[in-house]
Design a protein around this motif. Sequence first.
Motif, short mmCIF file in Angstrom:
data_model
loop_
_atom_site.label_atom_id
_atom_site.label_comp_id
_atom_site.label_asym_id
_atom_site.label_seq_id
_atom_site.Cartn_x
_atom_site.Cartn_y
_atom_site.Cartn_z
N LYS A 122 1.00 -1.07 0.18
CA LYS A 122 -0.09 -0.24 -0.12
C LYS A 122 1.01 1.19 -0.07
CE LYS A 122 -3.56 2.22 2.62
NZ LYS A 122 -4.53 2.09 3.74
N LEU A 123 0.73 2.25 -1.02
CA LEU A 123 1.66 3.41 -1.02
C LEU A 123 0.79 4.79 -0.42
CD1 LEU A 123 2.73 2.54 -4.66
CD2 LEU A 123 3.73 1.76 -2.47
N LEU A 136 5.84 2.73 1.99
CA LEU A 136 5.13 1.44 1.50
C LEU A 136 4.99 0.35 2.88
CD1 LEU A 136 7.61 2.50 -0.65
CD2 LEU A 136 7.35 0.32 -1.67
N LYS A 137 3.65 0.06 2.75
CA LYS A 137 3.44 -0.86 3.69
C LYS A 137 2.86 -2.17 3.16
CE LYS A 137 2.08 -1.37 8.19
NZ LYS A 137 3.29 -1.52 9.14
N SER A 138 3.33 -3.26 3.48
CA SER A 138 3.10 -4.42 2.85
C SER A 138 1.75 -4.95 3.28
CB SER A 138 3.88 -5.66 3.59
OG SER A 138 3.52 -6.75 3.10
N THR A 139 1.03 -5.64 2.18
CA THR A 139 -0.46 -6.07 2.59
C THR A 139 -0.40 -7.44 3.08
OG1 THR A 139 -0.56 -6.40 0.11
CG2 THR A 139 -1.41 -4.21 0.77
N ASP A 140 0.73 -8.05 3.09
CA ASP A 140 0.76 -9.20 3.35
C ASP A 140 1.77 -9.45 4.71
OD1 ASP A 140 1.25 -12.25 3.94
OD2 ASP A 140 2.23 -12.50 1.68
N LYS A 141 1.14 -10.04 5.63
CA LYS A 141 1.74 -10.13 7.18
C LYS A 141 3.00 -10.76 7.14
CE LYS A 141 -2.09 -8.27 9.72
NZ LYS A 141 -2.97 -8.58 11.03
N LEU A 145 9.86 -8.15 4.27
CA LEU A 145 10.05 -6.63 4.30
C LEU A 145 8.74 -5.95 4.39
CD1 LEU A 145 12.07 -4.88 3.86
CD2 LEU A 145 11.97 -4.90 1.50
N GLN A 146 8.24 -5.84 5.61
CA GLN A 146 6.99 -5.24 5.90
C GLN A 146 6.93 -3.56 5.42
OE1 GLN A 146 3.97 -6.52 7.34
NE2 GLN A 146 4.77 -8.30 6.50
N GLU A 147 7.71 -3.04 5.70
CA GLU A 147 7.56 -1.66 5.64
C GLU A 147 8.73 -0.76 5.11
OE1 GLU A 147 5.88 1.96 8.43
OE2 GLU A 147 6.34 0.11 9.26
N MET A 148 8.52 0.21 4.22
CA MET A 148 9.69 1.11 3.79
C MET A 148 9.39 2.33 3.45
SD MET A 148 11.23 -1.37 0.67
CE MET A 148 12.08 -0.29 0.01
N TYR A 149 10.29 3.55 3.77
CA TYR A 149 10.25 4.81 3.21
C TYR A 149 11.42 5.11 1.97
CZ TYR A 149 7.42 5.79 7.12
OH TYR A 149 6.48 5.66 8.29
#
Length: 204
Positions: A122-123, A136-141, A145-149
């Motif tokens: 999700k952006l 960036l937030k992963s939609t799959d738990k 790599l769950q989260e990025m900026y």
Amino acid sequence: MKRILLISLSFIIYTLSFISSAHAESAKSILDKAAATVSNPSGVQAQFQMISKQFGSTSGTISIKGTKFHASTPQAIIWFDGKTQWTYMKQNDEVNVSNPSEAELQAINPYNFINIYKKGYKLSSKKVGSSYEVHLKSTDKKRKLQEMYIIVDQKSYHPTHVKMMQNGKWSVVLISGLKSTALSDDMFQFNAKDFPKAEVIDLR
């Protein structure tokens, strides 16, 4: 009265949905342009500095051509041909051969975001000074790599910072001096003749 209220609520929900969709589209557009700056088919090179409690801190140069990359630091040299990775540890005169995961690639190659942001995240984005900050937030738990900026310069669309979370810990990569250059495919594969005394350990 109920009808007016329902119409009003529907309008608000629609408006919020539209704004959210437009915001996400804007974030994708920013990353599309950022990806284009490092997707030169001939290749690109840059300097980087990684600050990480999990992976260790280092600095060096990186060369990229499509999904391939070559990185050199004071501690190691890394080759990746799109599938196989060779990591030469200078201190031990040792080469580890592996097929890295997505999260491992991102930790080593800060430009790997160009291959993963289009699916499963999700952006959102916002302006911070003279840059865009894309979240960036992963939609799959289950994804490692769950989260990025990703920080992108507003004028050049060059990515300048990549901040990522893995196993609850943040790593930051600073990027500078991005330039296009012609790169040979040979530079992305380990050549044993150049390291005749190195011990090769296959971890695949």
